[in-house]
Motif scaffolding. Structure first.
Motif, PDB file in Angstrom:
ATOM      1  N   TRP A 255       0.822  -1.212   0.000  1.00 22.23           N
ATOM      2  CA  TRP A 255       0.000   0.000   0.000  1.00 22.23           C
ATOM      3  C   TRP A 255       0.858   1.266   0.000  1.00 22.23           C
ATOM      4  O   TRP A 255       0.498   2.266  -0.619  1.00 22.23           O
ATOM      5  CB  TRP A 255      -0.945  -0.013   1.207  1.00 22.23           C
TER       6      TRP A 255
ATOM      7  N   ASN B 180       1.975   2.006  -3.450  1.00 20.73           N
ATOM      8  CA  ASN B 180       0.843   2.469  -4.244  1.00 20.73           C
ATOM      9  C   ASN B 180       0.482   3.916  -3.922  1.00 20.73           C
ATOM     10  O   ASN B 180       0.171   4.713  -4.820  1.00 20.73           O
ATOM     11  CB  ASN B 180      -0.358   1.553  -4.010  1.00 20.73           C
TER      12      ASN B 180
ATOM     13  N   ASN C  28       3.970  -4.175  -8.052  1.00 15.98           N
ATOM     14  CA  ASN C  28       4.302  -2.755  -8.131  1.00 15.98           C
ATOM     15  C   ASN C  28       4.628  -2.321  -9.554  1.00 15.98           C
ATOM     16  O   ASN C  28       4.311  -1.199  -9.958  1.00 15.98           O
ATOM     17  CB  ASN C  28       5.465  -2.432  -7.191  1.00 15.98           C
TER      18      ASN C  28
ATOM     19  N   ARG D 164       1.349  -1.862 -11.229  1.00 20.69           N
ATOM     20  CA  ARG D 164       0.706  -0.613 -10.806  1.00 20.69           C
ATOM     21  C   ARG D 164       1.266   0.586 -11.557  1.00 20.69           C
ATOM     22  O   ARG D 164       0.523   1.513 -11.893  1.00 20.69           O
ATOM     23  CB  ARG D 164       0.900  -0.435  -9.302  1.00 20.69           C
TER      24      ARG D 164
END
Length: 505
Positions: free
Chosen positions: A265, A268, A300, A303
């Motif tokens: 998190w 992100n 990641n 993302r």
């Protein structure tokens, strides 16, 4: 790669060890037992045995090296005997490492960093007591061996960070960590003799330099080159040209930003902040700097891709492992591990296992997505998950790639999960990847074995002397001239790349 990253990597190599291990001699029987054990573990666990080097050739090499083990030998000689077999796998994620405490706080390292310009080698940072060895000093020999020969031997001794026959990864790492590679291969030494030429001089000189331990190395280099140690943090954005609306996004790693963050998190959140800034500053040309990014968590990297990919995408076409690898993921002390394995993997036709989650699709971000021109800075140390980002972007027909070829293959690599095996007598360690990860990319869109640059950029002597980020400087020239290799493709069928326009010097 910048000096701060090098110091960090040196610290990782040394770890928390405290001293140089005493000398060790292995009997012939012990050496043969260790080598046999190593081969058995690789054959059982490694998903890429025979992929780059055919199995018959691996067997032939094993027999040749095994037959040399006929007499007692010291630890380092045995390490040298094992290395060619591991190197022949040609997998950048398979690492041969010394036993614990062999490299420690008292290990002594060469007192300088070197950087190449064309076929010559120069001192870029000097931590020795001889301050006349300033930046730009040409280094000719160490202990009467030509630096080029030493570099070639170190490149051949370690395949870390470079897949297949690709040389950029091995060249990059063995230069950035030349002092570490030298100590690991030749052993620690209190001092070395060097032959050199001072900048602007033709006279060949010779001197002997004392080798510092890691603590002394760090202290001196921070004192002498402190300004150069300031690094842009991971996922940071800086506007570099307001006229062309250009910013640099530094992506130094895809590893998590926090130790205890299984869902990543923190990464992100930082990524979201970066692209909010990019949109707020009306950036039209985004330079994604992934030089020296050795990879990390695939989630990641996915993302990051969501911010510019034009349509939903998969990262991997397939994830596979050998049948024996199951035992490394299912443990007796964790009763849920067997259930978790069954939920994540299924038996495949080859007799091993494949992932159930490889078909996961990622949706592009509609908010704060980037639709301008993308420029990627890369080098041989752009490895693993970094190459995944580069390969997916190239497959989508997007981006302009500048620098040198990445370290990993366009098709994918061997990574995912790892098993560290310790040989019974020498205690040498080898890290074995357990999964074969195949990128979800079209083979016809490859521009080489790795992701190759559209514009290859090499260091000049002036770049060395000014410590300039020459790859970024070249990229900014391309942007000012409006040069792009592939235009952004906003939600429409992928198009073939256009021919590259010439670069005006």
């Amino acid at each position: 790669m910048k000096i701060g990253q090098t110091l960090c990597l040196m610290g990782m190599l040394i770890g928390m060890t405290c001293r140089i291990a005493p000398a060790q001699t292995l009997t012939a029987a012990q050496a043969r037992t260790d080598f046999t054990y190593l081969k058995r573990k690789l054959d059982l666990l490694h998903p890429g045995m025979g992929y780059y080097t055919p199995r018959p050739r691996m067997e032939q090499l094993y027999d040749s090296l095994y037959n040399r083990l006929t007499a007692p030998m010291d630890y380092l000689a045995f390490y040298h005997n094992v290395s060619p077999f591991v190197t022949a796998i040609k997998d950048g994620h398979t690492n041969l490492n010394h036993r614990k405490n062999y490299i420690g706080k008292q290990t002594r390292f060469l007192p300088f960093y070197i950087r190449p310009v064309d076929s010559k080698y120069f001192i870029s940072h000097n931590v020795s007591a001889d301050t006349s060895l300033q930046r730009g000093t040409e280094l000719l020999a160490i202990n009467d061996r030509a630096v080029a020969d030493l570099h070639r031997e170190l490149m051949e001794s370690d395949h870390s960070g470079s897949d297949g026959d690709n040389l950029t990864g091995r060249r990059q790492w063995s230069l950035v960590q030349f002092a570490d590679y030298y100590a690991a291969w030749y052993g620690s030494a209190d001092s070395v003799s060097i032959s050199y030429r001072l900048a602007g001089d033709t006279l060949v000189r010779k001197t002997r330099l004392r080798c510092p331990n890691l603590s002394t190395f760090r202290t001196v280099i921070r004192r002498r080159y402190g300004v150069e140690l300031n690094q842009q943090p991971n996922l940071s954005v800086r506007v570099v040209d307001t006229l062309t609306h250009t910013a640099v996004l530094r992506v130094a790693s895809f590893m998590g930003l926090k130790k205890r963050d299984p869902f990543q998190w923190a990464f992100n959140r930082r990524l979201k902040q970066a692209f909010k800034q990019i949109k707020r500053d009306n950036i039209q040309n985004l330079v994604v700097d992934m030089q020296g990014n050795g990879g990390g968590v695939v989630l990641n990297s996915a993302r990051l891709l969501r911010y510019w990919m034009p349509k939903p995408f998969r990262m991997m076409e397939q994830e596979e492992m050998t049948r024996a690898a199951r035992a490394e993921l299912v443990t007796r002390w964790n009763p849920l591990s067997a259930l978790n394995f069954s939920l994540q993997y299924k038996s495949d036709k080859a007799g091993g296992f494949s992932s159930r989650s490889s078909q996961r699709r990622y949706r592009p971000r509609s908010k704060d997505s980037f639709t301008g021109n993308l420029y990627f800075l890369m080098n041989g140390a752009s490895f693993s998950a970094t190459t995944s980002v580069l390969a997916k972007t190239l497959d989508a027909g997007m981006g302009t790639f500048i620098g040198e070829a990445s370290g990993s293959a366009y098709w994918g690599d061997f990574a995912g999960h790892f098993k560290t095996v310790t040989l019974p007598y020498s205690r040498i360690q080898i890290r074995i990847p357990l999964k074969k990860l195949t990128h979800a990319v079209g083979p016809d869109r490859a521009n080489g074995f790795t992701v190759e640059p559209d514009f290859t950029v090499a260091r000049s002597y002036n770049d060395l002397m000014t410590n300039r980020d020459y790859v970024l400087d070249y990229t900014l020239r391309l942007i000012r001239q409006g040069v792009v290799a592939r235009k952004p493709i906003p939600f429409r069928p992928l198009q073939a790349s256009l021919p590259l326009p010439p670069v005006q010097e």
